[in-house]
Design a protein around this motif. Structure first.
Motif, short mmCIF file in Angstrom:
data_model
loop_
_atom_site.label_atom_id
_atom_site.label_comp_id
_atom_site.label_asym_id
_atom_site.label_seq_id
_atom_site.Cartn_x
_atom_site.Cartn_y
_atom_site.Cartn_z
N LEU A 106 -10.59 0.32 -3.44
CA LEU A 106 -9.64 0.34 -4.54
C LEU A 106 -10.33 0.07 -5.88
O LEU A 106 -9.98 0.65 -6.91
N LYS A 107 -11.32 -0.81 -5.85
CA LYS A 107 -12.02 -1.19 -7.07
C LYS A 107 -12.82 -0.03 -7.64
O LYS A 107 -12.96 0.10 -8.87
N SER A 108 -13.34 0.84 -6.77
CA SER A 108 -14.28 1.86 -7.20
C SER A 108 -13.72 3.28 -7.21
O SER A 108 -14.40 4.20 -7.67
N ASN A 109 -12.51 3.48 -6.70
CA ASN A 109 -11.98 4.83 -6.61
C ASN A 109 -10.48 4.86 -6.89
O ASN A 109 -9.69 4.28 -6.13
N LEU A 110 -10.10 5.57 -7.95
CA LEU A 110 -8.69 5.62 -8.34
C LEU A 110 -7.86 6.51 -7.42
O LEU A 110 -6.64 6.48 -7.49
N SER A 111 -8.52 7.30 -6.56
CA SER A 111 -7.75 8.18 -5.67
C SER A 111 -7.25 7.46 -4.43
O SER A 111 -6.62 8.06 -3.57
N VAL A 112 -7.54 6.16 -4.33
CA VAL A 112 -7.02 5.32 -3.25
C VAL A 112 -6.12 4.27 -3.89
O VAL A 112 -6.50 3.67 -4.90
N GLY A 113 -4.92 4.05 -3.32
CA GLY A 113 -4.01 3.14 -3.99
C GLY A 113 -3.03 2.46 -3.08
O GLY A 113 -2.80 2.85 -1.93
N LEU A 114 -2.42 1.40 -3.60
CA LEU A 114 -1.39 0.64 -2.92
C LEU A 114 -0.09 1.46 -2.88
O LEU A 114 0.10 2.37 -3.69
N PRO A 115 0.82 1.10 -1.95
CA PRO A 115 0.74 0.02 -0.96
C PRO A 115 -0.12 0.39 0.25
O PRO A 115 -0.43 1.56 0.47
N LEU A 116 -0.47 -0.64 1.02
CA LEU A 116 -1.27 -0.48 2.23
C LEU A 116 -0.41 -0.76 3.44
O LEU A 116 0.55 -1.53 3.37
N ASP A 117 -0.78 -0.16 4.56
CA ASP A 117 -0.17 -0.48 5.85
C ASP A 117 -1.25 -1.08 6.74
O ASP A 117 -2.28 -0.44 6.99
N LEU A 118 -1.01 -2.30 7.22
CA LEU A 118 -1.95 -3.00 8.11
C LEU A 118 -1.26 -3.27 9.43
O LEU A 118 -0.13 -3.77 9.47
N LEU A 119 -1.95 -2.93 10.54
CA LEU A 119 -1.42 -3.15 11.88
C LEU A 119 -2.50 -3.79 12.74
O LEU A 119 -3.65 -3.34 12.72
N VAL A 120 -2.12 -4.80 13.49
CA VAL A 120 -3.02 -5.48 14.44
C VAL A 120 -2.38 -5.43 15.82
O VAL A 120 -1.22 -5.83 15.99
N TYR A 121 -3.14 -4.92 16.79
CA TYR A 121 -2.66 -4.78 18.17
C TYR A 121 -3.52 -5.63 19.10
O TYR A 121 -4.75 -5.53 19.07
N ARG A 122 -2.88 -6.44 19.92
CA ARG A 122 -3.59 -7.27 20.89
C ARG A 122 -3.72 -6.53 22.21
O ARG A 122 -2.76 -5.94 22.71
#
Length: 274
Positions: free
Chosen positions: A186-202
């Protein structure tokens, strides 16, 4: 452009994706890149997509109903596949079907058939698996030596993943690492942006409630963004400056190389260095 990362560990799986899609400086939109397929106590699968949005959306739609011939047995779908290998074969077939339908029209318009996907999960009776699927519908699988895949704008977030992740990394630590990787992007590329989706699977759960949508107000991600930058500066400032005066130094910069001679200067028009 986008950035997605999928991580396979001994303890489970971690997936993270952004949501920015743009077709020019004044055509920036938000579309989610993560799809979750869950049948409790039977199968759990996650799809992350990058590339041409129309291709990705078509693949996701077709994947729901795509079938592979299975001889005398019922056709294979993502809902009855007995292995993740068969499930990713279904995904590859969906990609190729979209290529057959839209590829010629896209080519005539000067548009490449550009789509890459991360597909991972677990089907009851086998171990977790993680795949990287290419535009041709072919794929490779994550191993102990390569326990993560990235699609989209991957170069900015890769160094932290390379330095931190191993198959023995814990799920929470891996989620933190993925978020730091995303912050660097996000810091280095404006073509990537919020919001984010985070998923953790056990591992072995065949379901998860650890899913979160992260926007600019998320307290944890705001902490990551400020702390990571601060700690990087502190680490940088803790490294000695190079010493050019020839004096004694614990880690001298000036010195001869065992293999290469020092760079020579050109002093007049007729001089050549070969």
């Amino acid at each position: 452009m986008t950035y997605c990362v999928g991580i396979k560990l001994q303890a489970g799986l971690v997936f993270l994706s952004d949501s920015r899609t743009n077709a020019g400086l004044d055509q920036i939109s938000t579309f989610r890149k993560m799809m979750v397929y869950e049948k409790p106590d039977d199968r759990f699968m996650v799809l992350l997509s990058a590339g041409n949005l129309s291709i990705s959306q078509s693949v996701r739609e077709i994947l729901q109903v795509e079938k592979l011939d299975n001889g005398d047995q019922p056709p294979i779908t993502i809902w009855n596949a007995t292995s993740m290998f068969d499930a990713v074969r279904v995904l590859g077939a969906a990609v190729r079907r979209v290529h057959e339908q839209d590829g010629p029209a896209l080519k005539s318009a000067g548009i490449d058939f550009n789509a890459s996907m991360i597909f991972g999960g677990q089907i009851k009776g086998e171990a977790m698996r993680l795949f990287l699927v290419y535009s041709a519908g072919n794929f490779i699988e994550a191993t102990r030596e390569t326990c993560f895949f990235q699609v989209g704008e991957s170069k900015y977030g890769k160094p932290i993943l390379d330095r931190v992740l191993t198959p023995a990394t814990g799920l929470d630590e891996a989620a933190k690492c993925a978020l730091v990787s995303m912050d660097s992007t996000l810091k280095s590329n404006l073509s990537v942006g919020l919001p984010l989706d985070l998923l953790v699977y056990r591992e072995g759960a065949f379901a998860t409630e650890r899913i979160v949508c992260i926007d600019e107000h998320n307290p944890y991600f705001r902490m990551i963004r400020s702390t990571w930058g601060q700690r990087l500066r502190e680490a940088f400032e803790g490294i000695d400056d190079p010493q050019w005066d020839g004096g004694a130094a614990e880690h001298p910069l000036l010195g001869s190389s065992e293999r290469y001679e020092a760079l020579r200067k050109i002093g007049h028009p007729g001089e050549r260095i070969v």
